[in-house]
Design a protein around this motif. Sequence first.
Motif, PDB file in Angstrom:
ATOM      1  N   ILE A 121       1.207  -1.526  -0.340  1.00  0.00           N
ATOM      2  CA  ILE A 121      -0.044  -0.021   0.133  1.00  0.00           C
ATOM      3  C   ILE A 121       0.551   0.897  -0.313  1.00  0.00           C
ATOM      4  O   ILE A 121       0.754   2.152  -0.562  1.00  0.00           O
ATOM      5  N   VAL A 125      -8.899   4.265  -3.666  1.00  0.00           N
ATOM      6  CA  VAL A 125      -8.736   2.714  -3.786  1.00  0.00           C
ATOM      7  C   VAL A 125     -10.163   1.915  -3.654  1.00  0.00           C
ATOM      8  O   VAL A 125     -11.138   2.737  -3.308  1.00  0.00           O
ATOM      9  N   TRP A 132      -6.846  -4.634   4.386  1.00  0.00           N
ATOM     10  CA  TRP A 132      -6.700  -4.165   3.113  1.00  0.00           C
ATOM     11  C   TRP A 132      -7.538  -3.161   3.865  1.00  0.00           C
ATOM     12  O   TRP A 132      -6.508  -2.039   3.663  1.00  0.00           O
ATOM     13  N   CYS A 178      -4.887   0.850   4.444  1.00  0.00           N
ATOM     14  CA  CYS A 178      -5.615   2.173   3.503  1.00  0.00           C
ATOM     15  C   CYS A 178      -6.119   2.845   4.352  1.00  0.00           C
ATOM     16  O   CYS A 178      -5.312   4.363   4.105  1.00  0.00           O
ATOM     17  N   MET A 232      -6.026   6.698   2.738  1.00  0.00           N
ATOM     18  CA  MET A 232      -6.332   6.272   1.493  1.00  0.00           C
ATOM     19  C   MET A 232      -7.426   7.034   1.613  1.00  0.00           C
ATOM     20  O   MET A 232      -8.728   6.235   2.256  1.00  0.00           O
ATOM     21  N   VAL A 277     -10.667   4.994   0.705  1.00  0.00           N
ATOM     22  CA  VAL A 277     -11.595   4.128   0.833  1.00  0.00           C
ATOM     23  C   VAL A 277     -12.768   3.587   0.345  1.00  0.00           C
ATOM     24  O   VAL A 277     -13.537   4.302   0.789  1.00  0.00           O
TER      25      VAL A 277
END
Length: 383
Positions: free
Chosen positions: A70, A80, A92, A96, A101, A103
């Motif tokens: 990542i 993502v 995951w 993230c 991120m 998400v």
Amino acid sequence: MLKKYLLAPGPTPVPETVLLEMARPIIHHRTSEFSAIFDNVRRRLPEVFGTKEEVLMLAGSGTAAMEAAIINTVNTGEKVLIIDAGKFGQRWGDICRAFGMDVHKIELEWGSSVKPEMVEDFLKANPDTKGVFVQGSETSTTACHPIKELAEVIRKYDDTLFIVDGITSVGVYDTRMDEWGIDVLVTGSQKAFMLPPGLALTALSQKAWARTQKVKNPRYYLNLAKELKAHKDSTTAYTPAISLIIGLDKVLDMMFEEGLANVYERHEINGQATRAAVQALGFRLLAKDMPANSATGFYLPEGFEGGKFIKFMREKVGVTYAGGQDHLKGRIMRISTLGYHDVFDTIIGISALEMGLRKFGVDIELGSGVKAAEAVLENYIGK
């Protein structure tokens, strides 16, 4: 005597020859002796990953490789897509989010497998997505995802990476990273590689390596560019898991002596036999569409004390199975067919299951699961 059998999907049993190899006196990692072993591993690992790229060896669990995947390929704030179909799909997303991120998720019922068109629909609406994250085999649900078909969808998007957790699929399935178009593939030592935990493995495509040059996230220990440079010099950036790499050298000897095609067939036949056995005993599989060959999950009878049963089997019988996680805790069981596992491990696992269930008052016919497993396995014996 209480002989023990480890039939949980990680850690998995370590072959005696590998244990003996790792028990040799420790050597220093900045020596020609270690570099020779290291290079022997480097030379052969890519074939298991199905790639011509370097496979990096990191001292850490599989989660370290997930985090590295990542932070080296996606910037904070970038979009993502997470395939959330189990505990490790959730991981995951958790990693993230920890790094900021943006998400987005496709959430599926546990035991389900994602459909490629679901991902395609999302990417058509969100072409700025920088990465799609999925499990090759979702260990918590014993279900697979269609990796080859997903790769065909994602490779159409030049700016989107396909990042796969192969922790219970690499070494179980014929995985073709380069041919299919997987951009980052990660795994860990304690699954099909038949080692103790502590070694994380990851490979990046050229597309992914190019992306690492654009990523501004701070990173030190998990800086994959620094690790790649060190690997090409026959060493590691930091202190490696020396004994595990020595053990991995022996494991690769075993895998290539058996033949990778035979390794994959062995996992497949034992997975089929276990699924046939638990269904013959009247249990419903957890995986709906694509059950994994690494482990078989199935629902226990309503009201059955799954946690108590698994503890009894481990402590009083010597057979370790795995239970369920989160909302499936106490409701399911998982039986591994992963790594250092042959047909008679499957028979032991099923026969112990039958006797244990009878002891806990479940009305099953002794031998019915074993019979179903043997019907699958009999033509494989001595092949």
